[in-house]
Design an enzyme around this catalytic site. Structure first.
Site, PDB file in Angstrom:
ATOM      1  CB  CYS A 123     -25.456  -9.214 -28.434  1.00 35.26           C
ATOM      2  SG  CYS A 123     -25.585  -7.589 -27.757  1.00 35.26           S
ATOM      3  CB  CYS A 166      13.849 -31.651  -7.762  1.00 35.58           C
ATOM      4  SG  CYS A 166      13.880 -30.805  -9.327  1.00 35.58           S
ATOM      5  CB  CYS A 178      10.585 -31.851 -11.908  1.00 39.79           C
ATOM      6  SG  CYS A 178      12.250 -32.404 -11.652  1.00 39.79           S
ATOM      7  CG  ASP A 181     -26.349 -22.590  13.763  1.00 38.88           C
ATOM      8  OD1 ASP A 181     -27.102 -21.643  14.018  1.00 38.88           O
ATOM      9  OD2 ASP A 181     -26.740 -23.702  13.366  1.00 38.88           O
ATOM     10  CG  ASP A 183     -27.389 -26.204   9.721  1.00 41.24           C
ATOM     11  OD1 ASP A 183     -27.156 -25.509   8.731  1.00 41.24           O
ATOM     12  OD2 ASP A 183     -28.415 -26.075  10.422  1.00 41.24           O
ATOM     13  CG  ASP A 198     -26.100 -22.174   9.542  1.00 39.37           C
ATOM     14  OD1 ASP A 198     -26.949 -21.273   9.674  1.00 39.37           O
ATOM     15  OD2 ASP A 198     -25.924 -23.076  10.360  1.00 39.37           O
TER      16      ASP A 198
HETATM   17  P1  ADP Z   1     -31.423 -21.502  14.050  1.00 36.54           P
HETATM   18  O1  ADP Z   1     -31.012 -22.589  13.115  1.00 36.54           O
HETATM   19  O2  ADP Z   1     -30.322 -20.556  14.353  1.00 36.54           O
HETATM   20  O3  ADP Z   1     -32.060 -21.985  15.298  1.00 36.54           O
HETATM   21  P2  ADP Z   1     -33.655 -20.740  12.244  1.00 36.54           P
HETATM   22  O4  ADP Z   1     -33.448 -19.608  11.314  1.00 36.54           O
HETATM   23  O5  ADP Z   1     -33.721 -22.089  11.668  1.00 36.54           O
HETATM   24  O6  ADP Z   1     -32.512 -20.591  13.334  1.00 36.54           O
HETATM   25  O7  ADP Z   1     -34.966 -20.489  13.082  1.00 36.54           O
HETATM   26  C1  ADP Z   1     -35.110 -19.354  13.911  1.00 36.54           C
HETATM   27  C2  ADP Z   1     -36.294 -19.450  14.790  1.00 36.54           C
HETATM   28  O8  ADP Z   1     -37.483 -19.347  14.017  1.00 36.54           O
HETATM   29  C3  ADP Z   1     -36.426 -20.737  15.547  1.00 36.54           C
HETATM   30  O9  ADP Z   1     -35.727 -20.690  16.744  1.00 36.54           O
HETATM   31  C4  ADP Z   1     -37.917 -20.834  15.763  1.00 36.54           C
HETATM   32  O10 ADP Z   1     -38.279 -20.105  16.906  1.00 36.54           O
HETATM   33  C5  ADP Z   1     -38.503 -20.168  14.552  1.00 36.54           C
HETATM   34  N1  ADP Z   1     -38.906 -21.141  13.530  1.00 36.54           N
HETATM   35  C6  ADP Z   1     -38.344 -21.347  12.329  1.00 36.54           C
HETATM   36  N2  ADP Z   1     -38.980 -22.303  11.659  1.00 36.54           N
HETATM   37  C7  ADP Z   1     -39.959 -22.752  12.451  1.00 36.54           C
HETATM   38  C8  ADP Z   1     -40.974 -23.749  12.322  1.00 36.54           C
HETATM   39  N3  ADP Z   1     -41.126 -24.504  11.245  1.00 36.54           N
HETATM   40  N4  ADP Z   1     -41.813 -23.916  13.357  1.00 36.54           N
HETATM   41  C9  ADP Z   1     -41.692 -23.186  14.471  1.00 36.54           C
HETATM   42  N5  ADP Z   1     -40.777 -22.247  14.647  1.00 36.54           N
HETATM   43  C10 ADP Z   1     -39.924 -22.003  13.663  1.00 36.54           C
HETATM   44 MG    MG Z   2     -29.938 -23.706  11.901  1.00 37.68          MG
END
Ligand code: ADP
Ligand code: MG
Length: 815
Positions: free
Chosen positions: A17, A83, A86, A496, A692, A696
């Site tokens: 193609c 209007c 238009c 969240d 955030d 998310d």
């Molecule tokens: P949220 O933003 O909903 O709190 P995340 O997905 O960012 O969720 O994180 C979920 C969980 O994973 C946190 O609450 C933490 O316990 C753990 N976690 C994620 N990243 C880290 C990190 N760099 N150090 C320690 N714990 C972490």
């Molecule tokens: Mg988060």
């Protein structure tokens, strides 16, 4: 001129193609070279002026593939729209123009936004629109210049109205004076009587020529609009009077009673008055954006080689050092390099409390300095500043169309032809039942004039413009009209936890080694492991180190595990740090429960070496003071709230419990968040998501309305429909309330615009007269029509008084 451009190709399945397309392209007239890249599905072409893109597009289409030209967005200001019809004529013309992918006209802001590909021929398009009777002015969106005072169209309509009124007044005295006891013109001969009126009427017709130009032109092009109605109605009255004048001069004094000059003149005057008031009020609907534009100061003090020098803000460059004196506004976005002060950033966040700024802090153009003095370095200028982004975002939103507007558009499109049909029909019927020609003429003029669907077309866009502008003022940037419409229809709001309900400033509160390490060593190890992580928890752990800490240990084989934590190697030993799920994955033994910490809403970060537990850190991220009130208000508004978090169950439950949220999804991995939203939607809920915007994004995109908290540097968060400039959950309450207030105004407007047309039409057609009742005077019809549009715009302006304090925690009144 030789150009090189890249196009996207769809439908390629194999290398053959690609070759077919490449060969076809190479053989096209004017093509110098062609190259197809199968991997990213693009065609790169070098061609000269003799090349025709549309031709190549059709050839490739015939082969079974789609060549997609890169598209660009064009913004225009439209002049001469009178209007909503238009607006639709232009929109439809644009939509069907070759090369245009999407076109949208906003009648209230007089803007056309086009998305067009390379085949779009701008000058020809502008010519075509000019033939319809409208002028397109290319708008430079990068340098917004605030309009000072009344707009051009406002001044024009004011002139037209005042001129017409000045001439119509003596005309009325001549024509009708005798009837109301001002017999000034009784000395005139019948011929003089008619000619005097004609002399006063002609300039009024000339002042109102705009209606005839666009009205008749639109009629010939078979897109009749409201001008066509006014033009037909007043022209009929004028021409009939002209015939009567000839009869009078030929010696038929009875024809004196068949002069309708004053009707045409009064209608033209009143419609011009309506237009003037409407443009005046319409100008106010964009006031919020203008206010934002005025936030940027014109001058700034630049420091060059230690010498201060006042320069225009437009001449500032990235890297310039700028001195900010007390009371001044920040000119561009930058970083503080010297001094400290407090800034009022209310234009960004909607909250007017002073924010402390010192060395290293970001300052935003438009914010107001209080008593201190700082020097900052320009980082972003012109269209790159946050303020410019906000303005662009609000203007784009104001140019978009809400679903509810489509109904009004469709109705107003069919309304005009229907009205014309009804006008001629009722005239004919009255003539057939034996009424005089002048009676029938009154009917014709009244129906044509009163049934203009103008108010219908204004109902939605004006309210949206005010609503979206108000949102910006409150720090709630709604990215499109559809989001504003949908927000109040939400039934479920997913929140969240981190950063939205909580302050988003986590700090380590407890360090709990298992005994083999000291507290210091545990913290030091944890911080070393986290140094490469962007997670807020990582930042908290690093911030917990004492001021004079040992250098961090180097980490190898760093592996981030989203939603769980991370794994890394220090001195050849592999460690895992993160949540309970990670510990379970690593089959860590003898994990303490630490329940009392979780119940205190603390997040626990565990540290393990292989399967042996080393210790834990407890991290607290306190709730925002306004979260509870916001949650309660949202619940009172009828929303079902859902807490969604990657944090552990016990911590999430503790938070939900304090706030009174019943549904909790805890320990959710990032990709599962979007799935939860999807399943809520499948259950028939209308789902909003507050998050955030970074991790998310998928859930924000999945939800009906995604609310993202702005990160401070980026306001145009792709996945969100609504950007919250302050991370306070109360912003969502304001968005909800504003959406509800705006929709209520829109519905009121639609009802009044519609009810008014529907009620007035039969009266104008002479239904009442048929039963011995009164006939609608064409002049009254003109007045009613003008004021209906004005009232719709004024009703929309009521939204400017929308008061967020009515929704604030201290006043718990809802409704
Ligand atoms: P949220 O933003 O909903 O709190 P995340 O997905 O960012 O969720 O994180 C979920 C969980 O994973 C946190 O609450 C933490 O316990 C753990 N976690 C994620 N990243 C880290 C990190 N760099 N150090 C320690 N714990 C972490
Ligand atoms: Mg988060």
């Amino acid at each position: 001129m030789i150009l090189t451009k890249r196009y996207r190709i769809e439908g390629m399945t194999c290398a053959v193609c690609a070759q077919t397309i490449e060969r076809t392209a190479k053989e096209s007239l004017g093509v110098h070279s062609a190259h197809v890249n199968l991997a990213n599905e693009t065609l790169t072409l070098t061609y000269d002026d003799s090349f025709s893109l549309p031709l190549l597009m059709t050839t490739i289409q015939d082969l079974g593939y789609q060549l997609i030209a890169p598209s660009a967005t064009h913004h225009y200001r439209i002049e001469g729209m009178t209007c909503a019809v238009c607006a639709q004529t232009i929109e439809r013309t644009a939509q069907s123009y070759s090369g245009v992918l999407h076109a949208q006209v906003n009648y209230a802001s007089e803007q056309l936004t086009l998305e067009a590909d390379d085949t779009f021929q701008e000058s020809q398009f502008m010519q075509e629109v000019a033939e319809l009777g409208y002028q397109l002015v290319l708008r430079d969106s990068t340098s917004p210049s605030p309009e000072e005072g009344p707009s051009l169209s406002e001044k024009k309509w004011r002139f037209r109205f005042l001129g017409s009124a000045l001439l119509t007044l003596p005309l009325l005295i001549v024509a009708m004076g005798a009837m109301v006891g001002i017999p000034w013109a009784t000395w005139l001969t019948p011929g003089g009587f008619a000619l005097t009126q004609l002399i006063f009427t002609l300039p009024v017709v000339w002042l109102g020529r705009r209606f005839y130009q666009t009205g008749f032109r639109a009629l010939w092009k078979r897109h009749p609009n409201m001008d066509s109605l006014i033009a037909l109605g007043t022209a009929a009255a004028f021409l009939y009077s002209l015939v009567s004048t000839v009869r009078i001069i030929q010696g038929d004094p009875m024809a004196m009673h068949e002069l309708y000059y004053e009707s045409s003149a009064v209608i033209l005057t009143l419609v011009s008055l309506g237009k003037w008031l409407e443009t005046k009020a319409k100008g106010k609907t964009s006031q919020a954006v203008r206010a934002l534009m005025e936030l940027t100061p014109k001058l700034a003090t630049r420091i060059t080689d230690g010498m201060p020098e006042v320069v225009p803000v437009s001449s500032l460059q990235v890297g310039d050092r700028i001195l900010l004196k007390p009371g001044e506004r920040v000119a561009v976005d930058g970083v503080v390099i010297e001094g400290s002060t407090h800034l009022d950033e209310s234009m960004l966040t909607g909250e007017s409390y002073p924010v402390k700024k010192q060395q290293g802090d970001l300052v935003t153009g438009g914010s107001i300095n209080q008593t201190g003095s700082i020097t900052y370095r320009a980082e972003r200028i012109g269209a790159d500043t946050i303020l410019a982004q906000i303005i662009q975002l609000v203007e784009d939103a104001q140019g978009s169309k809400a679903p509810i507007a489509q109904l009004a558009d469709r109705i107003s499109l069919y309304f005009v032809p229907i009205v014309m049909g009804l006008a001629f029909l009722s005239t004919l019927v009255w003539l057939l039942v034996g009424q005089s020609l002048s009676f029938a003429l009154t009917i014709l003029v009244s129906v044509l004039v009163i049934a203009c669907p103008c108010a219908l077309g204004l109902a939605t866009p004006t309210a949206l413009m005010v609503g979206l502008g108000k949102g910006a003022e409150l720090g709630v940037l709604i990215k499109n009209a559809a989001a504003l419409e949908q927000t109040h229809q939400l039934t479920t709001l997913v929140l969240d936890k981190t950063g939205t309900l909580t302050q988003g400033l986590p700090s380590v509160t407890d360090v709990l080694p298992n005994g083999s390490l000291s507290s210091d060593d545990l913290l030091h190890l944890a911080a070393s492991l986290e140094q490469g992580s962007e997670h807020p928890l990582a930042k908290a752990i690093l911030a917990a180190l004492p001021e004079s800490h040992r250098p961090l240990l180097p980490v190898n084989d760093f592996q981030a595990l989203p939603g769980k934590g991370l794994i890394g190697t220090v001195d050849g030993i592999t460690y895992a740090i993160g949540n309970q799920a990670l510990m379970n994955d690593q089959q860590v033994e003898h994990l303490p429960s630490l329940m009392e910490l979780a119940h205190a809403q603390k997040t626990i970060v565990w540290l393990a070496q292989g399967s042996s537990y080393l210790g834990a850190l407890a991290i607290a991220d306190p709730l925002r003071p306004t979260s509870l009130a916001a949650v309660q208000t949202l619940q009172a508004l009828g929303l079902q709230l859902v807490l969604l978090t990657g944090d552990q169950q016990a911590t999430a439950a503790a938070v939900a419990n304090e706030l009174g949220i019943e549904t909790v999804y805890a320990q959710v991995l990032p990709h599962q968040k979007a799935e939860i939203i999807r399943s809520l939607i499948q259950q028939g809920e209308r789902v909003g998501m507050v998050g955030d915007g970074i991790n998310d994004a998928p859930s924000l995109a999945e939800s009906h309305v995604g609310f993202a908290v702005a990160t401070g540097t980026d306001v145009a968060i792709e996945a969100a429909d609504v950007v919250l400039m302050s991370a306070d959950l109360m912003s969502v309450v304001y968005a909800f309330a504003l959406s509800r207030a705006t929709l209520r105004i829109i519905k009121e407007n639609l009802f009044w615009a519609f009810a008014y047309n529907v009620l007035a039409l039969p009266v104008a057609m002479g239904i009442l007269a048929a039963f011995g009742g009164p006939l609608l005077s064409p002049m009254i019809a003109g007045a009613a029509m003008s004021f209906s549009s004005v009232s719709v715009v004024l009703n929309a302006l009521r939204l400017r008084r929308f008061n967020k304090h009515r929704w604030s925690p201290s006043s718990r009144k809802i409704h």
